[in-house]
Scaffold this motif. Structure first.
Motif, PDB file in Angstrom:
ATOM      1  N   TYR A   1       0.991  -1.162  -0.064  1.00 33.19           N
ATOM      2  CA  TYR A   1       0.008   0.055  -0.100  1.00 33.19           C
ATOM      3  C   TYR A   1       0.738   1.395  -0.011  1.00 33.19           C
ATOM      4  N   ASN A   2       0.387   2.220  -0.705  1.00 38.69           N
ATOM      5  CA  ASN A   2       1.154   3.538  -0.756  1.00 38.69           C
ATOM      6  C   ASN A   2       0.905   4.346   0.638  1.00 38.69           C
ATOM      7  N   HIS A   3       1.616   4.341   1.519  1.00 34.67           N
ATOM      8  CA  HIS A   3       1.261   5.153   2.741  1.00 34.67           C
ATOM      9  C   HIS A   3       1.298   6.617   2.504  1.00 34.67           C
TER      10      HIS A   3
ATOM     11  N   ASN B   1       7.335   3.112   2.919  1.00 32.44           N
ATOM     12  CA  ASN B   1       6.777   2.128   2.227  1.00 32.44           C
ATOM     13  C   ASN B   1       7.595   0.851   2.360  1.00 32.44           C
ATOM     14  N   GLY B   2       8.680   0.844   2.977  1.00 31.05           N
ATOM     15  CA  GLY B   2       9.622  -0.236   2.991  1.00 31.05           C
ATOM     16  C   GLY B   2       8.996  -1.382   4.051  1.00 31.05           C
TER      17      GLY B   2
ATOM     18  N   TRP C   1       0.501   5.049  10.353  1.00 26.21           N
ATOM     19  CA  TRP C   1      -0.179   4.891   9.153  1.00 26.21           C
ATOM     20  C   TRP C   1      -0.492   6.474   8.403  1.00 26.21           C
ATOM     21  N   CYS C   2      -0.137   7.498   9.329  1.00 24.50           N
ATOM     22  CA  CYS C   2      -0.085   8.876   8.712  1.00 24.50           C
ATOM     23  C   CYS C   2       0.887   9.805   9.114  1.00 24.50           C
ATOM     24  N   GLN C   3       2.049   9.361   9.831  1.00 22.55           N
ATOM     25  CA  GLN C   3       2.820  10.302  10.516  1.00 22.55           C
ATOM     26  C   GLN C   3       4.266   9.673  10.483  1.00 22.55           C
TER      27      GLN C   3
END
Length: 397
Positions: A42-44, A359-360, A324-326
């Motif tokens: 997934y591209n976070h 994204n790793g 997931w967002c920071q």
């Protein structure tokens, strides 16, 4: 004091265009809470809404409760000047900014003391030029000498750490620190008037400990003169020996990582706080008009204040959404999710692009481990400041 939503209209009235930038980031934050927890494949970057840049390990103060340089801080006794030789260059930071700017995350610059990063001024200017919301967290003692350029470069916000009125503050942060902060406020406000600018907005962050909680109202009263956007009362990041040992075992077993950062918050400054007196003081503050909103982090039901300080084993927030967002970029280029607990390193921006790191495999392994953990958090996260801000409020608190 169990809700902070009332601050939002006040911020929008002060500066609607800037507030919309901030609101967009928090809109993405809200979406992250609603979505299922994606890990691999997934591209976070789609959900990236907040980036911390810890620019330097250097600081000109040694505040007693600080997790870095305080009584138990992880930097205490270390030669920070040697570590500072490995700081990320301005040129590399600009490349990272170019990479993430299309996603419009809120940028948070901190340290150490960010004014000791040699290229703070050109870096902040570059970020503002890319249309980003740039917030700087500082101890405020070096504001005065940079006020003209700060206002000219249109920083979004400056959050200054200030813990009490005059002598009590100085007993925590160092002699003369209070007066230097106030001179900094005065200089910023003079420049804003001279340059006819609303920016930057000024905020104060006060960390509540057993050394200052009886004097918070005196600080709030003094704040009338500072032209603040907001005054935040942070109930503090605390832990104990048992939590640290469980976190050590957990991180070794699940992520094959040794930890040392959590120990910096095992300070004891949460002990012997009279919850009723603190509640009464905060109630007075929240019901007084100082010309700006006041908020408490975390917002708690009054009867839970004692539990927050004296029962550290009981969670008040869970289901952390930070991975997931920071993210946080440390002064040496290491990337990690937890701003205050940078033990699990995802990668280093001197060696990889930010996108590859974010994204790793290591990032996704961390996300998966959080998602599968009891309560959606690790054993050491019980009073983590990021979890207090962004975690799910547990029923009753």
């Amino acid at each position: 004091m169990n809700k902070n939503i009332s601050v939002v209209p006040a911020l929008f009235r002060k500066e609607p265009l800037l507030s919309r930038k901030m609101a967009y980031a928090f809109y993405k934050l809200g979406l992250t809470k609603l979505k299922s927890r994606h890990d691999y494949g997934y591209n976070h970057l789609k959900n990236l809404c907040l980036m911390y840049f810890k620019l330097t390990p250097l600081c000109n103060l040694h505040c007693v409760m600080c997790g870095q340089f305080g009584d138990k801080g992880i930097m205490k006794g270390k030669i920070a000047s040697e570590a500072a030789k490995t700081i990320v260059s301005l040129e590399r930071y600009k490349e990272i900014v170019d990479e993430i700017a299309p996603k419009k995350p809120v940028i948070y610059l901190w340290g150490g003391e960010p004014f000791l990063y040699p290229d703070l001024m050109p870096l902040a200017k570059y970020m503002v030029g890319k249309g980003l919301f740039v917030s700087v967290n500082t101890n405020g003692t070096l504001l005065e000498q940079h006020a003209e350029q700060i206002v000219r470069d249109k920083w979004s916000t400056i959050f200054v750490s200030l813990d009490a009125f005059q002598d009590v503050n100085d007993s925590i942060r160092g002699n003369g620190s209070y007066d230097r902060v106030i001179r900094g406020f005065e200089a910023i406000n003079r420049e804003k008037a001279r340059q006819k600018s609303n920016l930057p907005f000024l905020g104060v962050v006060t960390t509540v400990t057993n050394k200052n909680y009886l004097y918070l109202d005196k600080l709030a009263e003094a704040s009338r003169e500072w032209n603040l956007m907001v005054h935040m009362f942070n109930l503090g990041t605390y832990t104990n020996d048992g939590i640290i040992e469980r976190q050590k075992r957990f991180m070794k077993e699940k992520l094959d990582t040794d930890i040392d950062c959590l120990q910096g918050y095992n300070t004891g400054y949460n002990q012997n706080i009279d919850a009723q007196r603190l509640y009464d003081i905060l109630q007075t503050i929240h019901h007084t008009d100082y010309g700006h909103p006041t908020i408490t982090v975390p917002a708690l039901n009054p009867e839970k204040i004692h539990q927050y300080y004296h029962d550290l084993e009981t969670p008040v927030r869970n289901h952390c959404i930070v991975p997931w967002c920071q993210t946080n970029i440390n002064w040496n280029g290491d990337v990690h999710f937890c701003a205050d607990y940078p033990d699990f390193i995802l990668g280093n921006i001197k060696e990889q692009s930010f996108t590859e790191i974010y994204n790793g495999d290591r990032a996704n392994r961390f996300r998966k481990t959080v998602h599968e953990s009891e309560g959606g958090m690790f054993p050491g996260c019980l009073r983590c400041y990021q979890n207090m801000l962004f975690g799910k409020k547990i029923k009753g608190f």
